[in-house]
Write a protein that holds these residues in place. Structure first.
Motif, PDB file in Angstrom:
ATOM      1  N   UNK A   1       0.828  -1.210   0.000  1.00  0.00           N
ATOM      2  CA  UNK A   1       0.000   0.000   0.000  1.00  0.00           C
ATOM      3  C   UNK A   1       0.860   1.257   0.000  1.00  0.00           C
ATOM      4  N   UNK A   2       1.956   1.237   0.744  1.00  0.00           N
ATOM      5  CA  UNK A   2       2.856   2.394   0.775  1.00  0.00           C
ATOM      6  C   UNK A   2       3.380   2.703  -0.621  1.00  0.00           C
ATOM      7  N   UNK A   3       3.769   1.665  -1.346  1.00  0.00           N
ATOM      8  CA  UNK A   3       4.252   1.848  -2.716  1.00  0.00           C
ATOM      9  C   UNK A   3       3.146   2.396  -3.611  1.00  0.00           C
ATOM     10  N   UNK A   4       1.938   1.861  -3.472  1.00  0.00           N
ATOM     11  CA  UNK A   4       0.814   2.292  -4.306  1.00  0.00           C
ATOM     12  C   UNK A   4       0.479   3.764  -4.114  1.00  0.00           C
ATOM     13  N   UNK A   5       0.575   4.242  -2.882  1.00  0.00           N
ATOM     14  CA  UNK A   5       0.186   5.632  -2.596  1.00  0.00           C
ATOM     15  C   UNK A   5       1.363   6.595  -2.631  1.00  0.00           C
ATOM     16  N   UNK A   6       2.571   6.066  -2.840  1.00  0.00           N
ATOM     17  CA  UNK A   6       3.748   6.922  -2.922  1.00  0.00           C
ATOM     18  C   UNK A   6       4.316   7.335  -1.574  1.00  0.00           C
ATOM     19  N   UNK A   7       3.976   6.588  -0.530  1.00  0.00           N
ATOM     20  CA  UNK A   7       4.517   6.876   0.802  1.00  0.00           C
ATOM     21  C   UNK A   7       5.860   6.181   0.942  1.00  0.00           C
ATOM     22  N   UNK A   8       6.910   6.950   1.211  1.00  0.00           N
ATOM     23  CA  UNK A   8       8.258   6.380   1.276  1.00  0.00           C
ATOM     24  C   UNK A   8       8.770   6.211   2.698  1.00  0.00           C
ATOM     25  N   UNK A   9       8.014   6.670   3.681  1.00  0.00           N
ATOM     26  CA  UNK A   9       8.424   6.498   5.072  1.00  0.00           C
ATOM     27  C   UNK A   9       8.149   5.082   5.551  1.00  0.00           C
ATOM     28  N   UNK A  10       8.434   4.849   6.807  1.00  0.00           N
ATOM     29  CA  UNK A  10       8.163   3.537   7.398  1.00  0.00           C
ATOM     30  C   UNK A  10       7.513   3.693   8.770  1.00  0.00           C
ATOM     31  N   UNK A  11       6.802   4.781   8.950  1.00  0.00           N
ATOM     32  CA  UNK A  11       6.237   5.095  10.261  1.00  0.00           C
ATOM     33  C   UNK A  11       4.819   4.561  10.414  1.00  0.00           C
ATOM     34  N   UNK A  12       4.462   4.360  11.654  1.00  0.00           N
ATOM     35  CA  UNK A  12       3.083   4.082  12.045  1.00  0.00           C
ATOM     36  C   UNK A  12       2.747   5.063  13.164  1.00  0.00           C
ATOM     37  N   UNK A  13       1.483   5.389  13.311  1.00  0.00           N
ATOM     38  CA  UNK A  13       0.336   4.927  12.552  1.00  0.00           C
ATOM     39  C   UNK A  13       0.284   5.561  11.165  1.00  0.00           C
ATOM     40  N   UNK A  14      -0.224   4.772  10.220  1.00  0.00           N
ATOM     41  CA  UNK A  14      -0.437   5.213   8.851  1.00  0.00           C
ATOM     42  C   UNK A  14      -1.883   4.900   8.494  1.00  0.00           C
ATOM     43  N   UNK A  15      -2.623   5.918   8.084  1.00  0.00           N
ATOM     44  CA  UNK A  15      -4.012   5.750   7.676  1.00  0.00           C
ATOM     45  C   UNK A  15      -4.087   5.943   6.168  1.00  0.00           C
ATOM     46  N   UNK A  16      -4.697   4.972   5.468  1.00  0.00           N
ATOM     47  CA  UNK A  16      -4.832   5.044   4.016  1.00  0.00           C
ATOM     48  C   UNK A  16      -6.312   5.132   3.661  1.00  0.00           C
ATOM     49  N   UNK A  17      -6.639   6.132   2.835  1.00  0.00           N
ATOM     50  CA  UNK A  17      -7.991   6.328   2.318  1.00  0.00           C
ATOM     51  C   UNK A  17      -7.851   6.504   0.808  1.00  0.00           C
ATOM     52  N   UNK A  18      -8.026   5.420   0.067  1.00  0.00           N
ATOM     53  CA  UNK A  18      -7.818   5.485  -1.381  1.00  0.00           C
ATOM     54  C   UNK A  18      -6.358   5.769  -1.663  1.00  0.00           C
ATOM     55  N   UNK A  19      -6.093   6.884  -2.352  1.00  0.00           N
ATOM     56  CA  UNK A  19      -4.713   7.282  -2.642  1.00  0.00           C
ATOM     57  C   UNK A  19      -4.225   8.360  -1.677  1.00  0.00           C
ATOM     58  N   UNK A  20      -5.048   8.709  -0.706  1.00  0.00           N
ATOM     59  CA  UNK A  20      -4.659   9.670   0.325  1.00  0.00           C
ATOM     60  C   UNK A  20      -4.109   8.924   1.524  1.00  0.00           C
ATOM     61  N   UNK A  21      -3.228   9.580   2.264  1.00  0.00           N
ATOM     62  CA  UNK A  21      -2.758   8.975   3.503  1.00  0.00           C
ATOM     63  C   UNK A  21      -2.401  10.045   4.517  1.00  0.00           C
ATOM     64  N   UNK A  22      -2.455   9.631   5.767  1.00  0.00           N
ATOM     65  CA  UNK A  22      -2.062  10.481   6.892  1.00  0.00           C
ATOM     66  C   UNK A  22      -1.137   9.662   7.771  1.00  0.00           C
ATOM     67  N   UNK A  23      -0.122  10.311   8.315  1.00  0.00           N
ATOM     68  CA  UNK A  23       0.845   9.646   9.182  1.00  0.00           C
ATOM     69  C   UNK A  23       0.905  10.392  10.507  1.00  0.00           C
ATOM     70  N   UNK A  24       0.864   9.641  11.606  1.00  0.00           N
ATOM     71  CA  UNK A  24       0.976  10.231  12.932  1.00  0.00           C
ATOM     72  C   UNK A  24      -0.377  10.378  13.605  1.00  0.00           C
ATOM     73  N   UNK A  25      -0.359  10.375  14.926  1.00  0.00           N
ATOM     74  CA  UNK A  25      -1.624  10.392  15.660  1.00  0.00           C
ATOM     75  C   UNK A  25      -2.430  11.670  15.463  1.00  0.00           C
ATOM     76  N   UNK A  26      -1.805  12.831  15.546  1.00  0.00           N
ATOM     77  CA  UNK A  26      -2.540  14.091  15.437  1.00  0.00           C
ATOM     78  C   UNK A  26      -3.183  14.256  14.056  1.00  0.00           C
ATOM     79  N   UNK A  27      -2.447  14.052  12.953  1.00  0.00           N
ATOM     80  CA  UNK A  27      -3.093  14.165  11.638  1.00  0.00           C
ATOM     81  C   UNK A  27      -4.208  13.138  11.421  1.00  0.00           C
ATOM     82  N   UNK A  28      -4.032  11.927  11.925  1.00  0.00           N
ATOM     83  CA  UNK A  28      -5.045  10.887  11.745  1.00  0.00           C
ATOM     84  C   UNK A  28      -6.306  11.220  12.539  1.00  0.00           C
ATOM     85  N   UNK A  29      -6.144  11.637  13.777  1.00  0.00           N
ATOM     86  CA  UNK A  29      -7.305  11.996  14.598  1.00  0.00           C
ATOM     87  C   UNK A  29      -8.046  13.178  13.980  1.00  0.00           C
TER      88      UNK A  29
END
Length: 122
Positions: free
Chosen positions: A73-101
């Motif tokens: 999924x990281x490759x598909x959405x172009x996310x090059x990091x390796x961090x969690x939490x990672x939220x994926x919504x289609x081709x959008x993503x958010x990383x980290x607790x504050x952005x996800x919440x």
């Protein structure tokens, strides 16, 4: 009688096909023991997030299958990091607790929609 039963069965089959053909699911990748992941999971529990939107949680630190999905999924959405939490919504993503919440809040209030056609098998 048979005609009425046939119509009911066809109606039920059509309903099932329509409701299952559009699969939309947020994917949340977490690590067991990650404090930021725990913050997101606590928020989800406190605000019944799973009842308000389709979401699937994948633990990636100790589960190789989930880790492989995370990588795919990281490759598909172009996310090059390796961090969690990672939220994926289609081709959008958010990383980290504050952005996800914050993103959950936006979905709940209707500012953001869950992407259609997203699921773990895409």
């Amino acid at each position: 009688m048979l005609k009425k039963l046939s119509s009911a069965v066809l109606g039920l089959m059509a309903f099932l096909l329509l409701t299952q053909s559009v699969s939309a699911e947020l994917m949340l990748f977490v690590g067991d023991g990650c404090s930021h992941c725990a913050n997101v999971e606590k928020y989800m529990k406190d605000y019944d997030v799973a009842l308000k939107m389709p979401i699937k949680i994948y633990e990636v630190w100790y589960n190789e299958t989930n880790r492989a999905l995370y990588t795919k999924k990281s490759e598909e959405i172009g996310y090059t990091g390796q961090s969690v939490p990672l939220l994926v919504n289609g081709m959008e993503y958010k990383v980290g607790d504050t952005p996800i919440i914050s993103y959950f809040d936006d979905i709940i209030t209707g500012k953001v929609k869950v992407a259609q056609g997203t699921d773990a098998t895409d």
